[in-house]
Design a protein around this motif. Structure first.
Motif, mmCIF file in Angstrom:
data_model
loop_
_atom_site.group_PDB
_atom_site.id
_atom_site.type_symbol
_atom_site.label_atom_id
_atom_site.label_comp_id
_atom_site.label_asym_id
_atom_site.label_seq_id
_atom_site.Cartn_x
_atom_site.Cartn_y
_atom_site.Cartn_z
ATOM 1 N N PRO A 1 24.043 15.676 37.174
ATOM 2 C CA PRO A 1 23.103 16.052 36.108
ATOM 3 C C PRO A 1 21.677 15.653 36.467
ATOM 4 O O PRO A 1 21.439 14.577 36.988
ATOM 5 C CB PRO A 1 23.607 15.262 34.893
ATOM 6 N N LYS A 2 20.771 16.574 36.195
ATOM 7 C CA LYS A 2 19.367 16.266 36.460
ATOM 8 C C LYS A 2 18.884 15.241 35.451
ATOM 9 O O LYS A 2 19.271 15.228 34.301
ATOM 10 C CB LYS A 2 18.518 17.534 36.399
ATOM 11 N N GLY A 3 18.028 14.387 35.884
ATOM 12 C CA GLY A 3 17.508 13.312 35.066
ATOM 13 C C GLY A 3 16.976 12.239 35.980
ATOM 14 O O GLY A 3 17.641 11.855 36.940
ATOM 15 N N ARG A 4 15.783 11.779 35.708
ATOM 16 C CA ARG A 4 15.176 10.781 36.581
ATOM 17 C C ARG A 4 14.263 9.897 35.752
ATOM 18 O O ARG A 4 13.918 10.225 34.609
ATOM 19 C CB ARG A 4 14.369 11.468 37.679
ATOM 20 N N PRO A 5 13.850 8.769 36.311
ATOM 21 C CA PRO A 5 12.929 7.903 35.570
ATOM 22 C C PRO A 5 11.606 8.608 35.306
ATOM 23 O O PRO A 5 11.075 9.305 36.184
ATOM 24 C CB PRO A 5 12.724 6.711 36.519
ATOM 25 N N PRO A 6 11.057 8.472 34.109
ATOM 26 C CA PRO A 6 9.715 9.011 33.874
ATOM 27 C C PRO A 6 8.693 8.289 34.738
ATOM 28 O O PRO A 6 8.791 7.082 34.947
ATOM 29 C CB PRO A 6 9.479 8.755 32.385
ATOM 30 N N ALA B 1 20.820 5.199 38.296
ATOM 31 C CA ALA B 1 22.280 5.260 38.291
ATOM 32 C C ALA B 1 22.889 3.980 37.716
ATOM 33 O O ALA B 1 23.950 4.013 37.087
ATOM 34 C CB ALA B 1 22.800 5.501 39.711
ATOM 35 N N LEU B 2 22.219 2.861 37.940
ATOM 36 C CA LEU B 2 22.712 1.591 37.418
ATOM 37 C C LEU B 2 22.456 1.444 35.919
ATOM 38 O O LEU B 2 23.272 0.848 35.195
ATOM 39 C CB LEU B 2 22.035 0.429 38.155
ATOM 40 N N ALA B 3 21.326 1.948 35.455
ATOM 41 C CA ALA B 3 20.939 1.810 34.050
ATOM 42 C C ALA B 3 20.453 3.164 33.536
ATOM 43 O O ALA B 3 19.255 3.366 33.324
ATOM 44 C CB ALA B 3 19.850 0.754 33.902
ATOM 45 N N PRO B 4 21.353 4.113 33.366
ATOM 46 C CA PRO B 4 20.945 5.486 33.018
ATOM 47 C C PRO B 4 20.099 5.549 31.749
ATOM 48 O O PRO B 4 20.425 4.931 30.737
ATOM 49 C CB PRO B 4 22.291 6.198 32.807
ATOM 50 N N GLY B 5 18.998 6.280 31.865
ATOM 51 C CA GLY B 5 18.173 6.547 30.705
ATOM 52 C C GLY B 5 17.281 5.419 30.248
ATOM 53 O O GLY B 5 16.644 5.523 29.199
ATOM 54 N N ARG B 6 17.178 4.340 31.037
ATOM 55 C CA ARG B 6 16.285 3.272 30.587
ATOM 56 C C ARG B 6 15.414 2.687 31.699
ATOM 57 O O ARG B 6 15.012 1.526 31.640
ATOM 58 C CB ARG B 6 17.061 2.175 29.867
ATOM 59 N N VAL B 7 15.107 3.494 32.694
ATOM 60 C CA VAL B 7 14.278 3.045 33.812
ATOM 61 C C VAL B 7 12.945 3.799 33.814
ATOM 62 O O VAL B 7 12.915 5.020 33.652
ATOM 63 C CB VAL B 7 15.004 3.254 35.154
ATOM 64 N N ASP B 8 11.845 3.069 33.993
ATOM 65 C CA ASP B 8 10.504 3.641 34.117
ATOM 66 C C ASP B 8 9.992 3.394 35.529
ATOM 67 O O ASP B 8 10.201 2.313 36.088
ATOM 68 C CB ASP B 8 9.522 2.979 33.137
ATOM 69 N N ALA C 1 21.537 -5.655 35.191
ATOM 70 C CA ALA C 1 22.882 -6.219 35.090
ATOM 71 C C ALA C 1 23.010 -7.208 33.936
ATOM 72 O O ALA C 1 24.133 -7.542 33.535
ATOM 73 C CB ALA C 1 23.257 -6.905 36.403
ATOM 74 N N HIS C 2 21.882 -7.668 33.402
ATOM 75 C CA HIS C 2 21.915 -8.676 32.338
ATOM 76 C C HIS C 2 21.427 -8.148 30.994
ATOM 77 O O HIS C 2 21.257 -8.926 30.049
ATOM 78 C CB HIS C 2 21.062 -9.878 32.752
ATOM 79 N N THR C 3 21.139 -6.854 30.903
ATOM 80 C CA THR C 3 20.664 -6.264 29.651
ATOM 81 C C THR C 3 21.456 -5.001 29.364
ATOM 82 O O THR C 3 22.138 -4.450 30.234
ATOM 83 C CB THR C 3 19.163 -5.942 29.733
ATOM 84 N N ARG C 4 21.316 -4.504 28.132
ATOM 85 C CA ARG C 4 22.075 -3.334 27.736
ATOM 86 C C ARG C 4 21.206 -2.189 27.231
ATOM 87 O O ARG C 4 21.611 -1.030 27.307
ATOM 88 C CB ARG C 4 23.053 -3.712 26.605
ATOM 89 N N ARG C 5 20.063 -2.494 26.662
ATOM 90 C CA ARG C 5 19.331 -1.476 25.914
ATOM 91 C C ARG C 5 17.860 -1.348 26.304
ATOM 92 O O ARG C 5 17.317 -0.252 26.353
ATOM 93 C CB ARG C 5 19.435 -1.810 24.410
ATOM 94 N N ILE C 6 17.192 -2.457 26.548
ATOM 95 C CA ILE C 6 15.749 -2.440 26.764
ATOM 96 C C ILE C 6 15.400 -1.596 27.978
ATOM 97 O O ILE C 6 16.132 -1.551 28.968
ATOM 98 C CB ILE C 6 15.214 -3.875 26.927
ATOM 99 N N ARG C 7 14.269 -0.892 27.907
ATOM 100 C CA ARG C 7 13.786 -0.130 29.052
ATOM 101 C C ARG C 7 13.263 -1.108 30.106
ATOM 102 O O ARG C 7 12.632 -2.117 29.787
ATOM 103 C CB ARG C 7 12.676 0.848 28.657
#
Length: 371
Positions: free
Chosen positions: A192-197, A121-128, A90-96
């Motif tokens: 859409p399929k997609g999940r944290p690596p 779902a909260l931070a699409p594409g940046r969760v490990d 909630a406090h960042t925009r880009r960092i993984r």
């Protein structure tokens, strides 16, 4: 390859696993945040510092910010990684953002799939999703977490638990499986399929070999198991089989690192971490001591030997000295990424350290809203 990169270089576009080196750094630099609580401080202050750190890391081009699951440790406020990561998102925009890690045997795989599906779902594409098989605590606390005294069972079942978790994340249990009609939500069943690596974490050879066999990225805890670093990385690379996730090995190492404006101050700060670890290892866990307390503590010969051994594996000193030490460590281990953890009493010293290291490598100042 090192380059001055752009905001997109440090962002989440493209490869979800491999980062890109910025400035003169030999590999991507990342942050491992233990959310430490110093003597005289509070968990609230430690969590606020974690937010400050995630913002600083994002602004200075660090690739990812991970938090680690620990339990029953007064000096560590990271018992609930998923909750902390939601707050950081909630406090960042880009960092993984990710876990370094979630201790899989402590939890039902479906619960983890749901938690990290929510984070995705909260931070699409940046969760490990980094996973470990240790309890992250002592045996009695592990028994309380798992509601069982058969603690070895969790570690022995780790590959099966991992397989189950992966199927929940992918929503692909085969027909006829008892869980075939169960869906981890949020998850692929909704769109859409997609999940944290998934990453495997380790401090010995077990997870190194398993990560290699499964073709997964691997994170090694050099900061508390330095003697096993090179053997584990060699085993990972030798065991590696290309997969849909990776075509070649990718390994990061966690490194204790702290920079200060002068060597004396850096030594004062890291000694607090050494004393804290000494107390933990001797059954006396507590809040991280102040530099003054650490300086005046009377170490017995055996305790001094432990502290000196611990500090030998921490890269600390002036920014130039830390940069040189990290460069040498990367060259010696061949790590693809360095994840830095600054274990000190106060948040100011830790934040200052990450800023100084970024400056030492000439990392660009980025706009988190772009890239």
């Amino acid at each position: 390859m090192s380059e001055t990169g752009t905001q997109a270089d440090a962002g989440t576009a493209g490869d979800p696993i491999r980062g890109r080196a910025l400035g003169t750094a030999p590999v991507p630099l990342s942050v491992l945040d233990l959310v430490t609580v110093g003597s005289g401080s509070t968990a609230s202050r430690a969590l606020a510092t974690s937010v400050e750190l995630s913002r600083l890391a994002e602004r200075r081009g660090y690739h990812r910010h991970w938090v680690a699951e620990h339990h029953s440790m007064p000096g560590v406020a990271s018992s609930s990684p998923a909750v902390i990561l939601a707050h950081l998102a909630a406090h960042t925009r880009r960092i993984r953002l990710g876990s370094g890690g979630v201790m899989l045997p402590n939890h039902a795989p479906l619960v983890i799939a749901e938690q990290f599906g929510t984070l995705e779902a909260l931070a699409p594409g940046r969760v490990d999703l980094g996973l470990g098989r240790a309890p992250g605590t002592d045996g009695a606390t592990a028994a309380a977490l798992r509601r069982t005294d058969t603690l070895n069972e969790g570690a022995d079942d780790f590959p099966e638990q991992l397989s189950e978790l992966t199927r929940f994340l992918d929503d692909d249990f085969p027909d006829g499986h008892p869980y075939a009609r169960i869906h981890a939500v949020p998850g692929p069943v909704q769109g859409p399929k997609g999940r944290p690596p998934v990453w495997l974490l380790g401090s010995s050879g077990f997870s190194a070999r398993l990560a290699g066999l499964l073709g997964l990225p691997f994170a090694f805890a050099h900061h508390f198991s330095a003697r096993n670093t090179i053997p584990a990385l060699d085993l990972y690379r030798q065991s590696f089989r290309p997969s849909a996730v990776l075509d070649e090995p990718y390994a990061l190492i966690g490194v204790g690192a702290l920079a200060a404006d002068d060597e004396k101050e850096a030594r004062r700060q890291v000694l607090t971490g050494a004393l804290s670890m000494l107390r933990l290892r001797t059954g006396r866990p507590g809040l991280i001591p102040t530099p003054e307390e650490a300086e005046t503590y009377h170490f017995s010969p055996a305790e001094r030997e432990f502290a000196d051994g611990w500090l030998a594996n921490v890269v600390y000193g002036t920014p130039d000295a830390v940069r040189s030490g990290l460069d040498e460590l990367r060259k010696r281990t061949g790590a693809d990424e360095l994840m830095l953890t600054a274990n000190a009493h106060g948040g100011e010293a830790r934040l200052r350290s990450y800023e100084l290291i970024a400056d030492a490598y000439g990392l660009p100042v980025l706009d988190p809203a772009q890239g």
